[in-house]
Every structure is written in C-alpha cells, then in structure tokens.
Motif scaffolding. Structure first.
Motif, PDB file in Angstrom:
ATOM      1  N   LYS A  52      24.027  39.959  50.678  1.00 45.08           N
ATOM      2  CA  LYS A  52      25.090  39.719  49.892  1.00 45.08           C
ATOM      3  C   LYS A  52      25.448  38.332  49.312  1.00 45.08           C
ATOM      4  O   LYS A  52      25.817  38.026  48.233  1.00 45.08           O
ATOM      5  CB  LYS A  52      26.207  40.492  50.149  1.00 45.08           C
ATOM      6  CG  LYS A  52      26.141  41.920  50.405  1.00 45.08           C
ATOM      7  CD  LYS A  52      27.460  42.768  51.003  1.00 45.08           C
ATOM      8  CE  LYS A  52      27.181  44.134  51.007  1.00 45.08           C
ATOM      9  NZ  LYS A  52      28.606  44.625  51.623  1.00 45.08           N
ATOM     10  N   GLU A  87      25.167  36.488  45.715  1.00 43.00           N
ATOM     11  CA  GLU A  87      26.338  36.215  45.006  1.00 43.00           C
ATOM     12  C   GLU A  87      26.062  34.609  44.809  1.00 43.00           C
ATOM     13  O   GLU A  87      26.420  34.153  43.613  1.00 43.00           O
ATOM     14  CB  GLU A  87      27.604  36.023  45.994  1.00 43.00           C
ATOM     15  CG  GLU A  87      28.784  35.611  45.527  1.00 43.00           C
ATOM     16  CD  GLU A  87      29.355  36.609  44.352  1.00 43.00           C
ATOM     17  OE1 GLU A  87      29.898  36.245  43.522  1.00 43.00           O
ATOM     18  OE2 GLU A  87      28.872  37.681  44.368  1.00 43.00           O
ATOM     19  N   ARG A 144      24.010  34.524  41.596  1.00 39.18           N
ATOM     20  CA  ARG A 144      24.757  34.822  40.319  1.00 39.18           C
ATOM     21  C   ARG A 144      25.394  33.560  39.805  1.00 39.18           C
ATOM     22  O   ARG A 144      25.480  33.228  38.755  1.00 39.18           O
ATOM     23  CB  ARG A 144      26.072  35.694  40.788  1.00 39.18           C
ATOM     24  CG  ARG A 144      25.587  37.265  40.846  1.00 39.18           C
ATOM     25  CD  ARG A 144      26.611  38.361  40.991  1.00 39.18           C
ATOM     26  NE  ARG A 144      26.275  39.793  40.950  1.00 39.18           N
ATOM     27  CZ  ARG A 144      26.154  40.194  41.914  1.00 39.18           C
ATOM     28  NH1 ARG A 144      26.142  39.791  43.172  1.00 39.18           N
ATOM     29  NH2 ARG A 144      25.679  41.590  41.852  1.00 39.18           N
ATOM     30  N   TRP A 145      25.918  32.726  40.698  1.00 36.44           N
ATOM     31  CA  TRP A 145      26.646  31.427  40.541  1.00 36.44           C
ATOM     32  C   TRP A 145      25.351  30.382  40.188  1.00 36.44           C
ATOM     33  O   TRP A 145      25.819  29.762  39.092  1.00 36.44           O
ATOM     34  CB  TRP A 145      27.432  30.682  41.832  1.00 36.44           C
ATOM     35  CG  TRP A 145      28.759  31.777  41.685  1.00 36.44           C
ATOM     36  CD1 TRP A 145      28.971  32.535  42.639  1.00 36.44           C
ATOM     37  CD2 TRP A 145      29.992  31.560  41.017  1.00 36.44           C
ATOM     38  NE1 TRP A 145      30.160  32.987  42.641  1.00 36.44           N
ATOM     39  CE2 TRP A 145      30.897  32.537  41.448  1.00 36.44           C
ATOM     40  CE3 TRP A 145      30.135  30.841  39.926  1.00 36.44           C
ATOM     41  CZ2 TRP A 145      31.951  32.626  40.739  1.00 36.44           C
ATOM     42  CZ3 TRP A 145      31.282  31.156  39.034  1.00 36.44           C
ATOM     43  CH2 TRP A 145      32.503  31.805  39.671  1.00 36.44           C
ATOM     44  N   LYS A 149      37.448  36.285  38.500  1.00 37.33           N
ATOM     45  CA  LYS A 149      36.150  35.790  38.531  1.00 37.33           C
ATOM     46  C   LYS A 149      35.247  35.522  36.809  1.00 37.33           C
ATOM     47  O   LYS A 149      34.516  34.590  37.030  1.00 37.33           O
ATOM     48  CB  LYS A 149      35.133  36.871  39.054  1.00 37.33           C
ATOM     49  CG  LYS A 149      33.526  36.815  39.114  1.00 37.33           C
ATOM     50  CD  LYS A 149      33.035  37.961  39.807  1.00 37.33           C
ATOM     51  CE  LYS A 149      31.546  37.721  40.058  1.00 37.33           C
ATOM     52  NZ  LYS A 149      30.904  38.873  40.421  1.00 37.33           N
TER      53      LYS A 149
END
Length: 232
Positions: free
Chosen positions: A13, A17, A20-21, A206
């Motif tokens: 996870k 994440e 994604r960034w 977010k």
C-alpha cells in the motif's frame, strides 16, 4: 513503524501511494517542460520572422514587398495551426477550458484527453502566437495539463491493482489543469484556486494537495527553464 518492518500488505500500500505521488510530481514536470518548450519555440519563430524582415529592410526592399512578406509569414504560421485543428484534432480549437470542465463534471467528450489533441493544441498555440494572432497559451496550457494528467493516470492503472480509473483519473486531470494554470501564469496558488472554483465538481484535501504539488512543480520547472530565455 519503518518501511522494512511493515507487513507485506502495508508495504504494498505504501509503494502504491508513493507511486501515486510520483505521478503527481511527473504531471507538474511534464506540464512545466511543455510550457517552457512552447515559450522557446514562440521566441524562435518570432526571431525568424523579424530577422527576415530586418534583413530585407537592410537589403533595400520597398515597403509594399516588406508588407507582403510579413503578411505571408503570419498567414503561413496561422495556416499550420489551422491545419492541425482541421486535420489532426478539431477539439484543439479554442482554449479547451469548457471541454475540460465538461469532462470533470461528468460529460465524457470523445478524444478530449487524447494525445493527438495535446499535439495539435501545443503546436497549434505556438504557431498561433508566433503568427501575431490575439491569443495566448493560458487556456491551451490548462487543456494540455489536463491531458497530461489523464495520460499519467495510465501509469497508475498499469501498476496498481484495483485502480479506480474514473475517480483517480478525474483527480489527476484536476491536478493537470492546476499545473497548466501555474505554467501559464507562474502562479501555483492560482492554479489550485482555479481547480477548486472552476474545474472540479468534487473536492477534498487529497485533491487539493495533489493540485498544489503539481502546480508548484510546474511553476518551478517553468522558472528554471525560462531563466535562460533571451527575451530581447
């Protein structure tokens, strides 16, 4: 709890994440680089146009011939932009902001986020500005940033199992539009405000942070590259 001490599922996870960034940062990098390239290309085409005219003036051409040659340059540049809209992507016409707002509010216009639309939009706007038409790269940069956000979303879709395509693509399109505003005006906070007030129909912390990061990266890249641009 460190990354090594975390369980395999938690490490997975965290990796997703982080990806994604990284994609959010890549959107800002790509948008800022594109805006810088457009500015350099506009400056180069403008130097060619006026350099040719200065040479012709020094050679003693009469005013009528100079006017005809100048108009010919402008028409040729504008014709390139028009041909891209007519034969490559008709959705590249105009600023692109209404189309992006439609996409973010649930109206799925075909090809509005297609790579060919990005090509026609970016190349078309630089030839339009170089031709002396009353337009700028502000609106087209918002559309271009949104397309880059949608294209970067495919990276996440390939690497993250169970990727929520519609939701996450929408959020990255918002981040790309914000980066486009930052690249056009050099105003990252303005990009976030534009995305908040004009673009996104769904907003949370977010999405705001993603828009802020991509906008700041875009403005940073733009200022880095344009620091060496000779505007004279």
């Amino acid at each position: 709890l460190s990354f090594r001490e975390a369980s395999p599922s938690r490490r997975k996870k965290l990796t997703q994440e982080l990806l994604r960034w990284c994609v959010v940062v890549a959107i800002g990098l790509a948008t800022g680089t594109l805006a810088s390239g457009i500015d350099y290309a506009i400056a180069a085409l403008t130097r060619i146009r006026f350099g040719a005219l200065r040479w012709l003036v020094a050679a003693g051409y009469d005013p009528f011939a100079l006017t005809a040659i100048h108009v010919s340059f402008c028409v040729a540049f504008a014709a390139v932009a028009g041909a891209l809209v007519c034969f490559v992507s008709p959705l590249a016409a105009g600023s692109g902001i209404p189309e992006v707002k439609c996409r973010l509010n649930g109206v799925n216009i075909p090809l509005v986020l297609h790579p060919l639309t990005l090509l026609a939009k970016a190349v078309g706007v630089l030839f339009s500005v170089a031709a002396g038409l009353p337009c700028g790269k502000e609106g087209p940069m918002i559309h271009s940033g949104a397309i880059l956000g949608a294209l970067m979303s495919k990276v996440n879709a390939c690497a993250i199992p169970g990727y929520e395509w519609e939701t996450e693509t929408r959020d990255l399109v918002v981040a790309g539009g914000a980066a486009g505003v930052a690249a056009a005006f050099g105003a990252p906070v303005g990009g976030v405000l534009f995305a908040m007030e004009e673009g996104a129909s769904f907003w949370n912390s977010k999405v705001m942070l993603q828009s802020l990061v991509s906008s700041f990266v875009s403005a940073l890249v733009l200022n880095f590259f344009l620091g060496g641009l000779n505007s004279e």
